[in-house]
Design an enzyme around this catalytic site. Structure first.
Site, PDB file in Angstrom:
ATOM      1  N   THR A 177       5.601 -34.534 -21.468  1.00  0.00           N
ATOM      2  CA  THR A 177       6.049 -34.754 -22.849  1.00  0.00           C
ATOM      3  C   THR A 177       7.456 -35.355 -22.791  1.00  0.00           C
ATOM      4  OG1 THR A 177       4.761 -32.957 -23.767  1.00  0.00           O
ATOM      5  CG2 THR A 177       6.813 -33.470 -24.920  1.00  0.00           C
ATOM      6  N   ARG A 205      -6.227 -29.496 -31.935  1.00  0.00           N
ATOM      7  CA  ARG A 205      -5.111 -28.583 -31.611  1.00  0.00           C
ATOM      8  C   ARG A 205      -3.766 -29.299 -31.810  1.00  0.00           C
ATOM      9  NH1 ARG A 205      -0.720 -28.900 -27.674  1.00  0.00           N
ATOM     10  NH2 ARG A 205      -0.097 -26.772 -27.153  1.00  0.00           N
ATOM     11  N   GLY A 219       0.347 -28.948 -31.087  1.00  0.00           N
ATOM     12  CA  GLY A 219       1.354 -28.207 -30.335  1.00  0.00           C
ATOM     13  C   GLY A 219       2.659 -28.096 -31.100  1.00  0.00           C
ATOM     14  N   ASP A 220       3.700 -27.782 -30.383  1.00  0.00           N
ATOM     15  CA  ASP A 220       5.015 -27.606 -31.012  1.00  0.00           C
ATOM     16  C   ASP A 220       5.746 -28.920 -31.258  1.00  0.00           C
ATOM     17  OD1 ASP A 220       5.128 -27.783 -28.127  1.00  0.00           O
ATOM     18  OD2 ASP A 220       7.289 -27.514 -28.328  1.00  0.00           O
ATOM     19  N   THR A 240       9.875 -28.874 -24.521  1.00  0.00           N
ATOM     20  CA  THR A 240       8.640 -29.214 -23.804  1.00  0.00           C
ATOM     21  C   THR A 240       8.107 -27.956 -23.147  1.00  0.00           C
ATOM     22  OG1 THR A 240       7.633 -30.536 -22.065  1.00  0.00           O
ATOM     23  CG2 THR A 240       9.962 -29.957 -21.748  1.00  0.00           C
ATOM     24  N   GLY A 241       6.806 -27.808 -23.157  1.00  0.00           N
ATOM     25  CA  GLY A 241       6.221 -26.624 -22.546  1.00  0.00           C
ATOM     26  C   GLY A 241       4.977 -26.197 -23.280  1.00  0.00           C
ATOM     27  N   GLY A 300       3.078 -25.194 -25.932  1.00  0.00           N
ATOM     28  CA  GLY A 300       3.419 -25.312 -27.342  1.00  0.00           C
ATOM     29  C   GLY A 300       3.198 -24.077 -28.188  1.00  0.00           C
TER      30      GLY A 300
HETATM   31  N1  ASP Z   1       4.746 -28.934 -25.827  1.00  0.00           N
HETATM   32  C1  ASP Z   1       3.623 -29.806 -25.668  1.00  0.00           C
HETATM   33  C2  ASP Z   1       2.446 -29.215 -26.399  1.00  0.00           C
HETATM   34  O1  ASP Z   1       2.270 -28.018 -26.375  1.00  0.00           O
HETATM   35  C3  ASP Z   1       3.228 -30.033 -24.249  1.00  0.00           C
HETATM   36  C4  ASP Z   1       4.353 -30.267 -23.272  1.00  0.00           C
HETATM   37  O2  ASP Z   1       5.503 -30.261 -23.645  1.00  0.00           O
HETATM   38  O3  ASP Z   1       4.074 -30.493 -22.090  1.00  0.00           O
HETATM   39  O4  ASP Z   1       1.667 -29.954 -26.947  1.00  0.00           O
END
Ligand code: ASP
Length: 325
Positions: free
Chosen positions: A192, A220, A222-223, A243-244, A246
């Site tokens: 991301t 779906r 995400g954040d 990032t992570g 979500g």
């Molecule tokens: N945060 C993003 C999500 O959950 C994914 C990512 O940051 O790798 O969609």
């Protein structure tokens, strides 16, 4: 030789925790995702490719700021450049849903006005960050989804591409592997992208763009497109891009929690963001954030093995890092 790559040199000079603390006043910070990024897991040439792309993204964004441009434009420009690379999980390199489709999310926020734009379920617009920006600039809304978001983007003249543009063999193989091994989504995605900038008028802006998580259920969200979770900017406080995993970032309202700690508990950017990322780890939420405060201080904590990240000041060289040590 690995040690003489840009990344290697950075790490010879500075440890992970100190690179942000010792930064001269930064004007632009970026990330390219957090996850299982460990030393030795990339070839030298791939490591260099990531490093060069991030470096160029910082330089392009900084040029806007040097010319007196806005933090919003710098954020958008830096992100667009990362979206155009297959290396990152955004735009061209977006990962696949379980159904082998692409559904991208993006958001951008202006710290001066607290106006924001966000989009989810983008399938055919080449640069999803442009959709978020168009929502901010040219609509009465904050968040558009799916067909409505795409139709709006096209009405704004944004470039539409055939879905095949987003196909990358690497991401397809990762999906097949994820389905076969029923791996947890969090272990299979990476890349991301996000940026936070501070312009010469003292205005902060932040933005994030992603393909989401490999093997995600269609629909779906995400954040990354959720203002306050994956992206937040407020002048005189901070700009944050996350990032992570979500779901954890949404439930913990990560980006805004960092800003709130700074506003109401007088924490520094680094204290606030490090505490939030440590707390997430305790709860099982993997990932990281990049942040920039109104003084140009940088914080880039993560609780994964690595995170692609970097920052630049108005007159210095880009500083790029990937690993923890
Ligand atoms: N945060 C993003 C999500 O959950 C994914 C990512 O940051 O790798 O969609």
């Amino acid at each position: 030789m690995r040690h003489f790559t840009l990344v290697g040199v950075c790490f010879l000079m500075l440890s992970c925790n100190s690179i942000e603390n010792k930064s001269p006043k930064a004007v632009l910070v970026i990330h390219g995702g957090a996850g299982w990024i460990s030393r030795g897991s990339f070839s030298d040439s791939l490591e260099k490719a990531y490093s060069n792309r991030m470096k160029e993204s910082l330089l392009k964004g900084r040029t806007i700021l040097l010319n007196g441009g806005s933090s919003l434009d710098a954020v958008q420009t830096a992100i667009e450049y990362l979206e155009d690379s297959p290396l990152f999980n955004a735009g061209k390199g977006a990962v696949f849903t379980h159904d082998e489709t692409i559904e991208m999310d993006s958001s951008i926020m202006d710290g001066a006005t607290k106006k924001a734009g966000a989009a989810t379920g983008i399938k055919t617009i080449k640069n999803p960050i442009q959709v978020a920006r168009a929502v901010l600039d040219h609509s009465d809304h904050v968040f558009l989804s799916g067909d409505g978001a795409e139709e709006f983007a096209i009405s704004q003249g944004l470039t539409q591409v055939d879905p095949s543009y987003f196909f990358t063999q690497n991401n397809f193989d990762i999906l097949q592997e994820a389905i076969k091994t029923m791996k947890k989504e969090a272990k299979t995605k990476l890349g991301t992208v996000g940026a936070v900038a501070l312009d010469q008028n003292g205005n902060l802006a932040a933005g994030t763009s992603t393909g989401g998580m490999t093997n995600k259920r269609y629909g779906r969200i995400g954040d990354s497109p959720v203002i306050g979770a994956g992206t937040y900017a407020e002048n005189k406080v901070c700009g944050i891009s996350a990032t992570g995993h979500g779901e954890f970032f949404i439930r913990n309202v990560v980006a805004y929690d960092i800003a709130a700690r700074m506003k109401y508990a007088n924490q520094s950017l680094d204290e606030a963001s490090s505490e939030v990322i440590d707390y997430l780890k305790e709860k099982g939420g993997l990932g990281g954030v990049i942040g920039l405060d109104s003084e140009g201080n940088v914080s880039m904590p993560f609780n994964t093995i690595g995170m692609f990240r970097g920052y630049i000041s108005l007159d210095g060289e880009p500083v790029i890092a990937m690993y923890k040590d």
